[in-house]
Scaffold this motif. Structure first.
Motif, PDB file in Angstrom:
ATOM      1  N   VAL A 173      18.352  53.498   3.233  1.00  0.00           N
ATOM      2  CA  VAL A 173      19.186  54.328   4.343  1.00  0.00           C
ATOM      3  C   VAL A 173      18.985  55.249   3.932  1.00  0.00           C
ATOM      4  CG1 VAL A 173      20.757  54.740   6.087  1.00  0.00           C
ATOM      5  CG2 VAL A 173      20.726  52.334   5.123  1.00  0.00           C
ATOM      6  N   TYR A 174      18.310  56.602   5.418  1.00  0.00           N
ATOM      7  CA  TYR A 174      17.600  57.389   4.858  1.00  0.00           C
ATOM      8  C   TYR A 174      17.418  58.541   6.060  1.00  0.00           C
ATOM      9  CZ  TYR A 174      14.596  54.859   2.018  1.00  0.00           C
ATOM     10  OH  TYR A 174      14.299  53.715   0.220  1.00  0.00           O
ATOM     11  N   CYS A 175      17.661  59.920   5.758  1.00  0.00           N
ATOM     12  CA  CYS A 175      17.654  61.060   7.197  1.00  0.00           C
ATOM     13  C   CYS A 175      15.720  61.832   6.291  1.00  0.00           C
ATOM     14  CB  CYS A 175      18.786  61.482   6.705  1.00  0.00           C
ATOM     15  SG  CYS A 175      18.251  62.706   8.577  1.00  0.00           S
ATOM     16  N   PHE A 176      15.054  61.924   7.074  1.00  0.00           N
ATOM     17  CA  PHE A 176      14.125  63.082   6.864  1.00  0.00           C
ATOM     18  C   PHE A 176      13.568  63.608   7.707  1.00  0.00           C
ATOM     19  CE2 PHE A 176      12.888  58.806   5.403  1.00  0.00           C
ATOM     20  CZ  PHE A 176      12.523  58.394   3.296  1.00  0.00           C
ATOM     21  N   HIS A 177      13.062  64.880   6.996  1.00  0.00           N
ATOM     22  CA  HIS A 177      12.423  66.122   8.264  1.00  0.00           C
ATOM     23  C   HIS A 177      11.171  65.230   8.073  1.00  0.00           C
ATOM     24  CE1 HIS A 177      10.106  69.508   8.811  1.00  0.00           C
ATOM     25  NE2 HIS A 177      10.645  69.960   9.553  1.00  0.00           N
ATOM     26  N   TRP A 178      10.287  64.697   9.566  1.00  0.00           N
ATOM     27  CA  TRP A 178       9.831  64.248   9.816  1.00  0.00           C
ATOM     28  C   TRP A 178       8.196  64.361   9.695  1.00  0.00           C
ATOM     29  CZ3 TRP A 178       7.938  59.747  11.134  1.00  0.00           C
ATOM     30  CH2 TRP A 178       6.550  59.564  11.293  1.00  0.00           C
ATOM     31  N   GLN A 179       7.997  65.667   9.722  1.00  0.00           N
ATOM     32  CA  GLN A 179       6.872  66.704   9.413  1.00  0.00           C
ATOM     33  C   GLN A 179       6.609  66.687   8.076  1.00  0.00           C
ATOM     34  OE1 GLN A 179       4.055  67.558  11.665  1.00  0.00           O
ATOM     35  NE2 GLN A 179       6.048  67.041  13.151  1.00  0.00           N
ATOM     36  N   SER A 180       7.748  66.622   6.891  1.00  0.00           N
ATOM     37  CA  SER A 180       7.471  66.800   5.531  1.00  0.00           C
ATOM     38  C   SER A 180       6.893  65.231   5.205  1.00  0.00           C
ATOM     39  CB  SER A 180       8.424  66.910   4.796  1.00  0.00           C
ATOM     40  OG  SER A 180       9.220  67.990   5.355  1.00  0.00           O
ATOM     41  N   LEU A 181       7.954  64.460   5.707  1.00  0.00           N
ATOM     42  CA  LEU A 181       7.496  62.954   5.198  1.00  0.00           C
ATOM     43  C   LEU A 181       5.861  62.607   6.267  1.00  0.00           C
ATOM     44  CD1 LEU A 181       8.054  60.154   5.009  1.00  0.00           C
ATOM     45  CD2 LEU A 181       9.220  59.945   7.272  1.00  0.00           C
ATOM     46  N   LYS A 182       6.042  62.964   7.249  1.00  0.00           N
ATOM     47  CA  LYS A 182       4.706  62.456   7.338  1.00  0.00           C
ATOM     48  C   LYS A 182       3.508  63.309   6.628  1.00  0.00           C
ATOM     49  CE  LYS A 182       2.784  64.692  11.202  1.00  0.00           C
ATOM     50  NZ  LYS A 182       2.527  64.746  12.410  1.00  0.00           N
TER      51      LYS A 182
END
Length: 448
Positions: A173-182
Motif C-alpha cells: 500500500v503506497y502513496c506516491f507523488h505521481w509526477q516523480s513516480l511517472k
C-alpha cells in the motif's frame, strides 16, 4: 489532488474458482469493493481499477460505483507494469497517487488517511505502509534507517538468509507523488526471480521514501486462498461485534453470531447464539433476537422478539413476537403487538396491529386488518397455477382451524369463519361463514 489505483488484474489461481479473486465476497461486499471503500475518507478525485483476467466480470460487478474508472492490463507482467498502464490516464495529473491491491480488504479508512497525511507532511516522493510480522515469510522485506526512510525493499523470494531475518514487511500500500513516480517507471527492470516489473523497485529512483508502520498487522492481510478469506472474515466480524457490544448490545456467545457491518442495532438489543444479521437490517432498541435466527434486509422495531426464525425483506413493528420457526419474506409488513407463532409462513402481506397468526399457517399476498385471529392451519390459496391473487381479511375477524381462502376473496370485518371451511366467495361484515361438507355418521359400519 489525489487519485487511487486498485490493482485487480491477477488470476488468483489459489482460490480454485471461476470467479476472479477480487470479486469473492467478504461478508456483504466483494474484496475489491472493500479496497475501494477503504479510501473513501480521503475523498480521492479519481479512482482507477486496473483489470486484466476476467476484467469484464469485475467491471460489471462494480460499475454501479460512479467514481470508478477501469484501466486494462492486457499482460500481467508485475505490479510495476500495472502502474505503467496508468500513464495515458494520468498524463496531466499533478497530485498524489494511492496504490493498493484489490485483495487487501481489511484496511481501515483511518489508516489510509494517516498514510496520506504522513506523505504530504514530509513532502515524500513515496510513502509505504509496513508492518512487523512474527512470521514474515512470503512478504517483501523493507529496510529503513533510523528516521524510517526506506533504503531498500527486497521481495521474499529474492532475500538472502540475512535479509530474511528482518520482520518489517511491505504491505503493498503506497502513496506516491505521481509526477516523480511517472519519471521512475521507465527505469524498472525485470532482473528478479519472476522476471516481472516490481513496483517496489521504484524506491531506488525516488527520494525521500518513508515507511509508516501499521500497529495492527491484520489490516494488511492479503487474500490468496479460501483459508485466508475465512480468517479475514473472522477479523472483520470481531471488529463489528466489538463495536456493537461497546455501544450497548449484548451478545450471548459472540463466536456463533455473524453481523454484516451494514446492520444497525439499537441500545439494549440482545442477540442470542447462532443468529445471523445480514444486509441493511435494522434492529430496534430492546429487541431480543435468537437463538437460531437469520434476518436479512429487514427492520425489527423496538421491544420485539424473534426466536428460531427467518425474516427477509420485511418490516416488523414494535412489541411483536415471532417464532419459533416462522418465515417472513418478500415484503411483509407486520403491525404492532402482533404474534406470529410456530411454523407460520407469511409472504408479501400486510398485517394489522394486534393480529395473531399463532401456528401452522400460510399467509401469502394478503391484507389483514387489526385484531384478526388466524386459527391453526389457515391457508390463503393465492396461486391458481398462473397468477397470484389477493386475500383481504377485515378487522377483528376470526378464522377457524384448517380454513382455506381461495383467492381472490375479501372477508369483511367482525367475521367468524367455521373450522375446516373452504371460502371461495366474499363474506360481508358481521357474518358467520361455514363452507364444509355436512358430517355423516353411519353406525354399525365396518370394513368388509
Amino acid at each position: 489532488m489525489l487519485a487511487v489505483a486498485i490493482l485487480a488484474a491477477g488470476k488468483g489461481t489459489r482460490m480454485k474458482s471461476k470467479l476472479p479473486k477480487v470479486l469473492h465476497p467478504l461478508g456483504s461486499k466483494s474484496l475489491v469493493e472493500r479496497a475501494i471503500e477503504s479510501c473513501n475518507t480521503v475523498k480521492p478525485d479519481r479512482t482507477l481499477v486496473i483489470i486484466g483476467y476476467e476484467g469484464d466480470k469485475i467491471e460489471n460487478a462494480i460499475n454501479h460505483l460512479p467514481e470508478v474508472e477501469f484501466v486494462e492490463q492486457k499482460e500481467q507482467l508485475g505490479t510495476g507494469h500495472a502502474i505503467m498502464q496508468l500513464v495515458p490516464y494520468l498524463e496531466d495529473f499533478t497530485g498524489d497517487l494511492i496504490v493498493l491491491n484489490g485483495d487487501v480488504p481489511l484496511l481501515r479508512p483511518e489508516t489510509i488517511e494517516e498514510l496520506v497525511k504522513t506523505h504530504q507532511k514530509h513532502n515524500n516522493s513515496a510513502t509505504l505502509l509496513t508492518a512487523h510480522l512474527p512470521k514474515p515469510k512470503g512478504y517483501g522485506r523493507v529496510f529503513c534507517d533510523a528516521n524510517n526512510l526506506v533504503t531498500q525493499i527486497v521481495e521474499d523470494r529474492d532475500c538472502n538468509d540475512a535479509q530474511k531475518q528482518n520482520h518489517r514487511i511491505n504491505a503493498g500500500v503506497y502513496c506516491f507523488h505521481w509526477q516523480s513516480l511517472k519519471e521512475a517507471l521507465p527505469k524498472l527492470t525485470t532482473n528478479n526471480d519472476q522476471q516481472e516489473y516490481y513496483l517496489t523497485e521504484v524506491v531506488d529512483f525516488l527520494n525521500p521514501v518513508m515507511a509508516l508502520d501499521v500497529p495492527d498487522h491484520s489490516e494488511i492481510s492479503g487474500i490468496n486462498d479460501r483459508c485466508q478469506l475465512a480468517v479475514a472474515y473472522d477479523i472483520l466480524q470481531a471488529r463489528v461485534k466489538e463495536a456493537w457490544m461497546k455501544a450497548g448490545v449484548t451478545m450471548i456467545d459472540p463466536d456463533s453470531i455473524t453481523i454484516d457491518e451494514t446492520v444497525q442495532l439499537g441500545m439494549d438489543v440482545t442477540i442470542e447464539p447462532q443468529t445471523h444479521l445480514r444486509g441493511n437490517t435494522v434492529i430496534g432498541a430492546g429487541c431480543k433476537i435468537g437463538p437460531g435466527c437469520l434476518i436479512d434486509n429487514s427492520i425489527i422495531e423496538d421491544n420485539s422478539t424473534v426466536l428460531y426464525s427467518v425474516i427477509s425483506d420485511s418490516k416488523v413493528s414494535t412489541n411483536t413476537k415471532i417464532g419459533p420457526y416462522a418465515h417472513l419474506r418478500g415484503g411483509v409488513e407486520l403491525g404492532e403487538n402482533c404474534r406470529v407463532g410456530n411454523f407460520v409462513e407469511i409472504k408479501k402481506s400486510s398485517i394489522g396491529n394486534k393480529t395473531n397468526i399463532a401456528h401452522l399457517s400460510y399467509i401469502g399476498d394478503a391484507t389483514l386488518g387489526n385484531q384478526v385471529n388466524i386459527g391453526a392451519g389457515t391457508i390463503t390459496a393465492n396461486y391458481d397455477g398462473v397468477n397470484k391473487h389477493p386475500t383481504i381479511i377485515g378487522d377483528r375477524t376470526k378464522t377457524g382451524s384448517n380454513s382455506v381462502f381461495v383467492a381472490p376473496v375479501t372477508i369483511g370485518k367482525d367475521v367468524t369463519v367455521g373450522a375446516g371451511s373452504v371460502i371461495t366467495h366474499d363474506v360481508p361484515n358481521d357474518s358467520l361463514a361455514i363452507a364444509r361438507g355436512k358430517q355423516r355418521v353411519i353406525e354399525g359400519w365396518k370394513k368388509s
